[in-house]
Design an enzyme around this catalytic site. Structure first.
Site, PDB file in Angstrom:
ATOM      1  N   LYS A 257       0.838  -1.201   0.000  1.00  0.00           N
ATOM      2  CA  LYS A 257       0.000   0.000   0.000  1.00  0.00           C
ATOM      3  C   LYS A 257       0.876   1.256   0.000  1.00  0.00           C
ATOM      4  CE  LYS A 257      -4.092  -1.929   0.206  1.00  0.00           C
ATOM      5  NZ  LYS A 257      -5.059  -1.642   1.265  1.00  0.00           N
ATOM      6  N   GLN A 317      -0.998 -12.844  10.576  1.00  0.00           N
ATOM      7  CA  GLN A 317      -1.405 -12.684   9.184  1.00  0.00           C
ATOM      8  C   GLN A 317      -0.131 -12.506   8.367  1.00  0.00           C
ATOM      9  OE1 GLN A 317      -3.673  -9.325  10.374  1.00  0.00           O
ATOM     10  NE2 GLN A 317      -2.206  -7.843   9.585  1.00  0.00           N
ATOM     11  N   ASP A 387      -3.156  -8.408  17.323  1.00  0.00           N
ATOM     12  CA  ASP A 387      -3.950  -7.729  16.307  1.00  0.00           C
ATOM     13  C   ASP A 387      -5.106  -8.626  15.859  1.00  0.00           C
ATOM     14  OD1 ASP A 387      -3.944  -5.303  14.459  1.00  0.00           O
ATOM     15  OD2 ASP A 387      -4.037  -6.932  12.999  1.00  0.00           O
ATOM     16  N   GLU A 416      -6.696  -6.755  20.674  1.00  0.00           N
ATOM     17  CA  GLU A 416      -7.148  -5.620  19.869  1.00  0.00           C
ATOM     18  C   GLU A 416      -8.343  -6.110  19.052  1.00  0.00           C
ATOM     19  OE1 GLU A 416      -7.293  -3.194  16.085  1.00  0.00           O
ATOM     20  OE2 GLU A 416      -6.772  -5.307  16.295  1.00  0.00           O
ATOM     21  N   LYS A 526       0.669   4.413   9.099  1.00  0.00           N
ATOM     22  CA  LYS A 526       0.729   3.009   8.694  1.00  0.00           C
ATOM     23  C   LYS A 526       1.399   2.851   7.330  1.00  0.00           C
ATOM     24  CE  LYS A 526      -2.793   0.308   8.970  1.00  0.00           C
ATOM     25  NZ  LYS A 526      -4.184  -0.228   8.899  1.00  0.00           N
ATOM     26  N   TYR A 527       1.336   3.892   6.503  1.00  0.00           N
ATOM     27  CA  TYR A 527       1.784   3.762   5.123  1.00  0.00           C
ATOM     28  C   TYR A 527       2.957   4.664   4.770  1.00  0.00           C
ATOM     29  CZ  TYR A 527      -2.933   1.892   5.228  1.00  0.00           C
ATOM     30  OH  TYR A 527      -4.062   1.193   5.565  1.00  0.00           O
TER      31      TYR A 527
END
Length: 666
Positions: A257, A317, A387, A416, A526-527
């Protein structure tokens, strides 16, 4: 159905004991932390009018038992309770024993009968027989003397009955009632964990942004553990006790991303840390830009030397480039067209993340996850922020957390999970020590009062909330439009409403601009890299850091704020004024003095409000009608308060009173 075929039910017992507390909905052990004050209770009743009593029997992890008398609660409820401070880590056992208080029952009836001149002689002889029993069972000289006086027919009945008021006899029977028909409840378990499992101030930041620099050609040089460590003393000075790091692992390049969650990343875009895994490794590896394992160990040690612990994100993940994708394809969901399913939270879609499915090779997944967690534990991590645990099966977390804590009882897991209440509560009940909460979306007076009551009473036996005011994903509407007052109000509520709260870096700089159509910051960290000049903002008076520091110092100075189950909501005539208190009796404080903090907050960040506050003085440990002195730690102002008090809170000056009760007014 024949009687023999009917299902067995629990035995009621001679003196019924029901509604034990604290217990969990599904029979898991209750939770407590070292130093927590817990109100144990049960509903105890029987037929007729005889006086009954109840005891709490506690067995510590070392096998030492103690008995605490339970006292009657609200009249007419048959509730018996006692507050106990738990101060030993491990699994405790406890049960309640009910009994008929034979002596108290007789005394109550005898006073009525003697006064009325009814059944006098037989009643007095019944009492003397009870005293004979007491003398025989316990060798009580006071009982022998009282029995002789009760049998003395030369005295008037009232004079004979006066023997029951002998001070030594009264003391003996108050310490240990003369009982019968003792009934024992089922044994309950209480898992007592270290204090940090239930108390702490958390601060989240991205190591890659701390010390990040833009090169002359426009590219970026990432920050690393060494540059991030320079931020730790400032975080510690604000009073934070846990520094939480988003994932520190290699980040995939497939479907990476770009800024603001765009689908195309440039060559210098670092990608989301939650897209874990690349050629350099997976969940047990460190992103090369951040440093080595030795650098990470040094970071953990530096945090420890400043009085903080490191919490590490554990996001189960993978990016499409994670080694597990090729080594364990059975751990992922393959769609009909042969592609691997990506993560979704409609309408959000995470093209850079593959979720894991748990039904093909559950044992293999458990083994690998335990290996990864042990790896980071060996590097000094004792806290994991997990997460999205609600997207994984409950059995998995129950198994993994149990096995980790069997080896390392001090490990803490934070869930979370912003999801349905049933799942959030089940995650807490099955093992997670802490839970994110709905606090971010509870903003009105009614919402806050209802939610704080729920957290401090209804679910407090097993769910410990961590009241984060913001996250990289959450910039609530209240913060987007609340201005400086809104940021103060939310921080004050979080820091005082529960013993654990958290803040994501940038909150102290009032970062309140959202990406259009979303509830997260524009230019989301985040990006992309996001270095901040905290020192300059503070020097210019544009930082909330001094206010946050004050909040954490208040929490440190007042043990009442480090308890979960002691919150009481009070009244206010205005629809935007929230009032609650945290009270801890002196028998539970080191000073031996009661500790009480009253919070009065204007939750309308755009107005000045005037109202009358109505306090329940009993909840503050004060007698009705007491006048008492309070000090506002925000402004230093002092007032004398009572049951009803005038308040004016101007959102453009100070929207919150944080009042320390200094004692009765003299």
């Amino acid at each position: 159905m024949a009687t023999a075929d009917r299902p067995r039910r629990p035995k009621i017992g001679r003196i019924p004991i029901t509604e034990l507390a604290p217990t969990t909905p599904n029979g898991f052990p209750g939770k407590a932390f070292d130093g927590e004050v817990i109100t144990f209770g049960a509903t105890v009743f029987r037929e007729g009018h005889g006086v009954i009593g109840a005891d709490l029997v506690l067995e510590r992890p070392d096998g030492v038992s103690s008995t605490v008398p339970l006292v009657p609660g609200t009249p007419g409820t048959d509730r018996f309770e006692a507050a106990v401070q738990i101060e030993s880590v491990g699994v405790w056992q406890w049960h309640v024993e009910s009994y008929a208080d034979d002596w108290a029952s007789w005394v109550h009836g005898a006073r009525l009968k003697i006064a009325a001149g009814v059944d006098t002689e037989a009643t007095l002889l019944d009492g003397a027989a009870l005293l004979d029993r007491l003398a025989t069972e316990r060798g009580s000289a006071a009982a022998t003397r009282a029995a002789a006086r009760i049998r003395d027919t030369d005295l008037e009945p009232a004079e004979r009955l006066a023997a029951v008021d002998d001070t030594r006899l009264v003391a003996e029977l108050e310490e240990r009632p003369l009982s019968s028909l003792r009934t024992v409840s089922a044994t309950q378990l209480l898992d007592v964990e270290r204090t940090r499992a239930g108390v702490g101030a958390w601060y989240e930041f991205f190591p890659r942004s701390e010390g990040a620099k833009r090169n002359p050609d426009g590219s970026w040089k990432s920050g690393d553990f060494r540059t991030a460590a320079r931020r730790l003393p400032a975080v510690a000075r604000m009073g934070f006790e846990v520094v939480y790091l988003p994932p520190i692992h290699p980040i995939g390049t497939t479907a990476r991303k770009g800024p603001n969650n765009t689908l195309t990343a440039g060559p210098d875009d670092p990608g989301s840390p939650w897209a874990i895994g690349g050629p350099e490794g997976g969940h047990d590896a460190i992103h090369p830009d951040l440093g080595t394992e030795d650098d990470f160990r040094d970071f953990v040690e530096t945090a420890k030397n400043t009085g903080m612990e490191v919490a590490l994100d554990f996001a189960l993940q993978c990016s499409p480039d994670h080694p597990w994708v090729t080594e364990h394809p059975e751990w992922f969901t393959v769609r009909a067209d042969g592609s691997i399913a990506t993560a979704e939270n409609p309408p959000k879609r995470y093209q850079d993340i593959y979720p894991i499915q748990f039904d093909t090779d559950p044992e293999g997944l458990v083994t690998e996850v335990l290996r990864v967690l042990r790896h980071w534990i060996a590097l000094g991590v004792r806290i994991f922020r997990v997460d999205n645990p609600h997207t994984k099966p409950l059995w998995f977390w129950e198994r993994v957390i149990r096995e980790v804590r069997d080896e390392h009882p001090d490990i803490v897991f934070l869930a979370e999970a912003f999801t349905r209440p049933a799942m959030m509560r089940a995650l807490a009940e099955t093992g997670f020590q802490q839970s994110y909460s709905y606090f971010t979306w509870r903003n009105t007076k009614e919402e806050i009062e209802e939610y704080f009551t729920e957290l401090s009473s209804e679910t407090s036996a097993y769910l410990r909330p961590n009241l984060f005011v913001n996250t990289p994903d959450i910039l609530s509407e209240f913060l987007q439009f609340g201005g400086r007052a809104g940021y103060k109000v939310r921080a004050a509520l979080a820091a005082t409403g529960a013993p654990t709260w958290g803040m994501y870096s940038g909150y102290e700089l009032f970062e309140d601009v959202a990406r259009p159509g979303s509830e997260e910051n524009i230019d989301n960290e985040k990006y992309e890299y996001k270095p901040r000049d905290f020192a300059l903002a503070e020097a210019e008076g544009a930082s909330l850091a001094p206010y946050v520091t004050m909040l954490n110092r208040l929490r440190s100075a007042h043990p009442a704020l480090r308890q979960l189950r002691n919150l009481t909501v009070h009244g206010a005539d205005d629809g935007a004024i929230v009032v609650y208190s945290k009270h801890l009796p002196g028998r539970f404080t080191r000073s031996g003095r009661d500790d009480t903090v009253i919070v009065v907050a204007n939750v309308d960040p755009h107005s000045a409000r005037e109202t009358t506050v109505h306090l329940d003085l009993a909840a503050l440990g004060l007698e009705p009608g007491t006048a008492f002195d309070v000090r506002d730690v925000v402004t230093g102002a002092r007032w004398t308060w009572g049951t009803d008090n005038y308040v004016r809170l101007d959102a453009f000056q100070e929207p919150v009173h944080l009042l320390v009760v200094e004692g009765p007014h003299r």
